[in-house]
Design a protein around this motif. Structure first.
Motif, PDB file in Angstrom:
ATOM      1  N   ASP A 136     -17.943  16.933   7.558  1.00  0.00           N
ATOM      2  CA  ASP A 136     -17.334  17.985   8.376  1.00  0.00           C
ATOM      3  C   ASP A 136     -16.656  17.401   9.618  1.00  0.00           C
ATOM      4  OD1 ASP A 136     -18.258  20.122   6.727  1.00  0.00           O
ATOM      5  OD2 ASP A 136     -20.246  19.915   7.627  1.00  0.00           O
ATOM      6  N   VAL A 137     -17.281  16.389  10.196  1.00  0.00           N
ATOM      7  CA  VAL A 137     -16.739  15.721  11.384  1.00  0.00           C
ATOM      8  C   VAL A 137     -16.721  14.223  11.113  1.00  0.00           C
ATOM      9  CG1 VAL A 137     -17.075  15.216  13.839  1.00  0.00           C
ATOM     10  CG2 VAL A 137     -17.596  17.502  12.966  1.00  0.00           C
ATOM     11  N   TYR A 138     -15.598  13.591  11.369  1.00  0.00           N
ATOM     12  CA  TYR A 138     -15.480  12.148  11.176  1.00  0.00           C
ATOM     13  C   TYR A 138     -15.234  11.476  12.520  1.00  0.00           C
ATOM     14  CZ  TYR A 138     -14.013   7.677   9.115  1.00  0.00           C
ATOM     15  OH  TYR A 138     -13.912   6.344   8.760  1.00  0.00           O
ATOM     16  N   ILE A 139     -16.139  10.579  12.894  1.00  0.00           N
ATOM     17  CA  ILE A 139     -16.022   9.828  14.149  1.00  0.00           C
ATOM     18  C   ILE A 139     -15.682   8.387  13.783  1.00  0.00           C
ATOM     19  CG2 ILE A 139     -17.203   9.117  16.258  1.00  0.00           C
ATOM     20  CD1 ILE A 139     -19.138  11.475  15.819  1.00  0.00           C
ATOM     21  N   ALA A 140     -14.481   7.947  14.135  1.00  0.00           N
ATOM     22  CA  ALA A 140     -14.024   6.635  13.688  1.00  0.00           C
ATOM     23  C   ALA A 140     -13.446   5.808  14.831  1.00  0.00           C
ATOM     24  CB  ALA A 140     -12.979   6.801  12.586  1.00  0.00           C
ATOM     25  N   PRO A 141     -14.306   5.152  15.612  1.00  0.00           N
ATOM     26  CA  PRO A 141     -13.814   4.238  16.649  1.00  0.00           C
ATOM     27  C   PRO A 141     -13.275   2.962  15.989  1.00  0.00           C
ATOM     28  CG  PRO A 141     -16.203   4.101  16.500  1.00  0.00           C
ATOM     29  CD  PRO A 141     -15.783   5.188  15.550  1.00  0.00           C
ATOM     30  N   ILE A 142     -12.029   2.647  16.241  1.00  0.00           N
ATOM     31  CA  ILE A 142     -11.413   1.492  15.590  1.00  0.00           C
ATOM     32  C   ILE A 142     -11.530   0.288  16.522  1.00  0.00           C
ATOM     33  CG2 ILE A 142      -9.366   0.619  14.433  1.00  0.00           C
ATOM     34  CD1 ILE A 142     -10.703   3.183  13.230  1.00  0.00           C
ATOM     35  N   VAL A 143     -12.549  -0.517  16.276  1.00  0.00           N
ATOM     36  CA  VAL A 143     -12.842  -1.647  17.170  1.00  0.00           C
ATOM     37  C   VAL A 143     -12.143  -2.933  16.755  1.00  0.00           C
ATOM     38  CG1 VAL A 143     -15.064  -0.671  17.838  1.00  0.00           C
ATOM     39  CG2 VAL A 143     -14.946  -2.226  15.883  1.00  0.00           C
ATOM     40  N   GLY A 144     -11.534  -2.940  15.574  1.00  0.00           N
ATOM     41  CA  GLY A 144     -10.812  -4.125  15.120  1.00  0.00           C
ATOM     42  C   GLY A 144     -11.717  -5.121  14.403  1.00  0.00           C
ATOM     43  N   PRO A 145     -11.132  -6.186  13.875  1.00  0.00           N
ATOM     44  CA  PRO A 145     -11.889  -7.209  13.149  1.00  0.00           C
ATOM     45  C   PRO A 145     -12.923  -7.901  14.049  1.00  0.00           C
ATOM     46  CG  PRO A 145      -9.527  -7.446  12.756  1.00  0.00           C
ATOM     47  CD  PRO A 145      -9.684  -6.480  13.891  1.00  0.00           C
ATOM     48  N   GLU A 146     -13.985  -8.347  13.423  1.00  0.00           N
ATOM     49  CA  GLU A 146     -15.068  -8.992  14.166  1.00  0.00           C
ATOM     50  C   GLU A 146     -14.768 -10.466  14.446  1.00  0.00           C
ATOM     51  OE1 GLU A 146     -17.298  -7.205  15.383  1.00  0.00           O
ATOM     52  OE2 GLU A 146     -17.687  -5.494  14.086  1.00  0.00           O
ATOM     53  N   VAL A 147     -15.462 -11.011  15.432  1.00  0.00           N
ATOM     54  CA  VAL A 147     -15.323 -12.430  15.764  1.00  0.00           C
ATOM     55  C   VAL A 147     -15.769 -13.296  14.587  1.00  0.00           C
ATOM     56  CG1 VAL A 147     -16.250 -14.257  17.237  1.00  0.00           C
ATOM     57  CG2 VAL A 147     -15.485 -12.129  18.256  1.00  0.00           C
ATOM     58  N   VAL A 148     -16.835 -12.886  13.911  1.00  0.00           N
ATOM     59  CA  VAL A 148     -17.239 -13.498  12.652  1.00  0.00           C
ATOM     60  C   VAL A 148     -16.820 -12.521  11.560  1.00  0.00           C
ATOM     61  CG1 VAL A 148     -19.162 -14.280  11.222  1.00  0.00           C
ATOM     62  CG2 VAL A 148     -19.158 -14.751  13.680  1.00  0.00           C
ATOM     63  N   MET A 149     -15.915 -12.905  10.725  1.00  0.00           N
ATOM     64  CA  MET A 149     -15.301 -11.973   9.782  1.00  0.00           C
ATOM     65  C   MET A 149     -16.334 -11.181   8.976  1.00  0.00           C
ATOM     66  SD  MET A 149     -12.413 -12.720   6.832  1.00  0.00           S
ATOM     67  CE  MET A 149     -13.580 -13.279   5.586  1.00  0.00           C
ATOM     68  N   GLY A 150     -16.240  -9.863   9.064  1.00  0.00           N
ATOM     69  CA  GLY A 150     -17.112  -8.991   8.296  1.00  0.00           C
ATOM     70  C   GLY A 150     -18.478  -8.740   8.896  1.00  0.00           C
ATOM     71  N   SER A 151     -18.792  -9.386  10.023  1.00  0.00           N
ATOM     72  CA  SER A 151     -20.114  -9.210  10.636  1.00  0.00           C
ATOM     73  C   SER A 151     -20.110  -7.942  11.498  1.00  0.00           C
ATOM     74  CB  SER A 151     -20.486 -10.433  11.486  1.00  0.00           C
ATOM     75  OG  SER A 151     -21.795 -10.296  12.008  1.00  0.00           O
TER      76      SER A 151
ATOM     77  N   ARG B 255     -22.289  -6.038  12.504  1.00  0.00           N
ATOM     78  CA  ARG B 255     -23.360  -5.824  13.476  1.00  0.00           C
ATOM     79  C   ARG B 255     -22.850  -6.046  14.901  1.00  0.00           C
ATOM     80  NH1 ARG B 255     -25.774 -10.381  15.667  1.00  0.00           N
ATOM     81  NH2 ARG B 255     -24.909 -12.342  14.914  1.00  0.00           N
ATOM     82  N   LEU B 256     -21.658  -6.605  15.030  1.00  0.00           N
ATOM     83  CA  LEU B 256     -21.117  -6.951  16.348  1.00  0.00           C
ATOM     84  C   LEU B 256     -20.408  -5.748  16.972  1.00  0.00           C
ATOM     85  CD1 LEU B 256     -19.909 -10.570  15.484  1.00  0.00           C
ATOM     86  CD2 LEU B 256     -22.041  -9.876  16.588  1.00  0.00           C
ATOM     87  N   LYS B 257     -19.090  -5.719  17.014  1.00  0.00           N
ATOM     88  CA  LYS B 257     -18.390  -4.630  17.698  1.00  0.00           C
ATOM     89  C   LYS B 257     -18.640  -3.278  17.037  1.00  0.00           C
ATOM     90  CE  LYS B 257     -14.315  -6.542  17.505  1.00  0.00           C
ATOM     91  NZ  LYS B 257     -12.860  -6.783  17.669  1.00  0.00           N
ATOM     92  N   ALA B 258     -18.631  -3.247  15.725  1.00  0.00           N
ATOM     93  CA  ALA B 258     -18.870  -1.981  15.025  1.00  0.00           C
ATOM     94  C   ALA B 258     -20.268  -1.460  15.327  1.00  0.00           C
ATOM     95  CB  ALA B 258     -18.682  -2.160  13.524  1.00  0.00           C
ATOM     96  N   GLY B 259     -21.238  -2.379  15.361  1.00  0.00           N
ATOM     97  CA  GLY B 259     -22.600  -1.968  15.696  1.00  0.00           C
ATOM     98  C   GLY B 259     -22.709  -1.448  17.115  1.00  0.00           C
ATOM     99  N   THR B 260     -22.022  -2.114  18.046  1.00  0.00           N
ATOM    100  CA  THR B 260     -22.031  -1.669  19.444  1.00  0.00           C
ATOM    101  C   THR B 260     -21.427  -0.277  19.571  1.00  0.00           C
ATOM    102  OG1 THR B 260     -21.872  -3.959  20.227  1.00  0.00           O
ATOM    103  CG2 THR B 260     -21.244  -2.227  21.772  1.00  0.00           C
ATOM    104  N   ALA B 261     -20.317  -0.046  18.876  1.00  0.00           N
ATOM    105  CA  ALA B 261     -19.670   1.270  18.920  1.00  0.00           C
ATOM    106  C   ALA B 261     -20.593   2.345  18.355  1.00  0.00           C
ATOM    107  CB  ALA B 261     -18.358   1.235  18.145  1.00  0.00           C
ATOM    108  N   GLN B 262     -21.254   2.050  17.259  1.00  0.00           N
ATOM    109  CA  GLN B 262     -22.164   3.026  16.662  1.00  0.00           C
ATOM    110  C   GLN B 262     -23.328   3.337  17.603  1.00  0.00           C
ATOM    111  OE1 GLN B 262     -22.675   2.707  12.092  1.00  0.00           O
ATOM    112  NE2 GLN B 262     -22.035   0.671  12.734  1.00  0.00           N
ATOM    113  N   LYS B 263     -23.843   2.302  18.267  1.00  0.00           N
ATOM    114  CA  LYS B 263     -24.958   2.531  19.203  1.00  0.00           C
ATOM    115  C   LYS B 263     -24.504   3.418  20.357  1.00  0.00           C
ATOM    116  CE  LYS B 263     -29.081   1.880  20.952  1.00  0.00           C
ATOM    117  NZ  LYS B 263     -29.052   2.843  22.063  1.00  0.00           N
ATOM    118  N   MET B 264     -23.310   3.181  20.872  1.00  0.00           N
ATOM    119  CA  MET B 264     -22.794   4.013  21.958  1.00  0.00           C
ATOM    120  C   MET B 264     -22.673   5.472  21.512  1.00  0.00           C
ATOM    121  SD  MET B 264     -19.851   1.488  23.512  1.00  0.00           S
ATOM    122  CE  MET B 264     -19.338   2.633  24.793  1.00  0.00           C
TER     123      MET B 264
END
Length: 295
Positions: A173-188, A190-199
């Motif tokens: 019903d609701v899509y929350i999609a923060p686009i943080v870009g590629p990670e410093v370690v490709m595909g990891s 847990r880094l920026k994407a994980g930080t965004a999800q925690k926020m």
């Protein structure tokens, strides 16, 4: 290729960098996370409104995730009870792989659509429940199974992912999609994407509990004295909330049998414990309304 699996050109030679160069690069990349979240705040607020509506009607907030996303959901849910005094059933988590996956990665379980659907069905979902599914890529089949089950039960659904378009985004019903870009370690992720999800999890749970009346001003009025530090914090909360000194706050807490809501209302209105309790009951346990009510 989806963004969360793409390569970051800034870190293409990561293994040749010094320790300080690596951490500076990571810090620079992390600076963009808050901005990415800022761009989706309207969607986060929509999710909060769904949660408030659902819980107010007797429903629950159910997180679902796999891997890092699931572990972050567990962390957020675990903090709701001590911070906001929520009953254990109010905020729950479905984690792919169960408790064992909290401390040891089980990557294959994120593909278990049937497992997600079955675990969600076992919760007895209702139209008053709100399911928030988390997946950095937005493609975790376990989470899709949970969301599909929730939709079948008539529950509200929210998806959180870090790609502009995803399977989960298409069905929620609701899509929350923060686009943080590629990670410093490709595909990891847990880094920026994980930080965004925690926020975003911080915002959903905190804003929901504030709107549900579990915070007065900026004060944790459901706190329990489970250790010495929290006992002192409770006194400070009453002192601030009732605008009294620590000695008076201590006295009010004793009279209120450790109930911060009651102690604050007593301090602000001059009512005794019984009258203050009746005032609170009459306004749905809302501290601000109890203080402002003219009786």
């Amino acid at each position: 290729m989806v963004i969360t699996e793409s390569r970051n050109p800034k870190s293409a030679e990561l293994d040749t960098m010094s320790a300080v160069e690596i951490v500076r690069l990571m810090n620079e990349e992390d600076k963009g996370v808050a901005h990415a979240v800022e761009l989706v705040l309207d969607d986060v607020a929509r999710a909060v409104e769904l949660v408030v509506k659902g819980i107010s009607a007797g429903g629950r907030l159910i997180y679902a995730g796999a891997g890092t996303s699931g572990r972050l959901a567990v962390l957020d849910a675990a903090e709701c009870m001590p911070t906001f005094g929520t009953p254990p059933e109010m905020v729950q988590v479905l984690m792919a792989g169960g408790q064992a996956a909290l401390t040891r990665s089980q990557e294959g379980v994120e593909d278990d659509y049937d497992g997600g659907f079955a675990e969600a069905r076992a919760l007895g979902l209702t139209p008053n429940d709100v399911v928030v599914g988390l997946s950095a890529s937005g493609s975790a089949n376990y989470v899709r199974g949970v969301i599909d089950c929730a939709r079948a039960a008539g529950a509200a659904t929210v998806a959180v992912a870090c790609n502009p378009k995803s399977v989960l985004g298409d069905i929620a019903d609701v899509y929350i999609a923060p686009i943080v870009g590629p990670e410093v370690v490709m595909g990891s992720s847990r880094l920026k994407a994980g930080t965004a999800q925690k926020m975003i999890l911080n915002m959903i749970s905190t804003a929901s509990m504030v709107k549900l009346g579990r915070v007065y001003k900026d004060l944790m009025i459901e706190l329990k004295p489970s250790n010495k530090k929290l006992t002192g914090r409770m006194k400070r909360i009453v002192a601030v909330g009732a605008e009294v000194d620590i000695d008076e706050a201590t006295r009010l807490l004793e009279l209120a049998d450790g109930n911060i809501r009651l102690a604050v209302v007593m301090g602000e209105t001059g009512l005794g414990p019984e009258a203050a309790a009746q005032r609170l009951a009459a306004v749905g346990n809302d501290v601000r309304k109890a203080i402002e009510t003219k009786c």
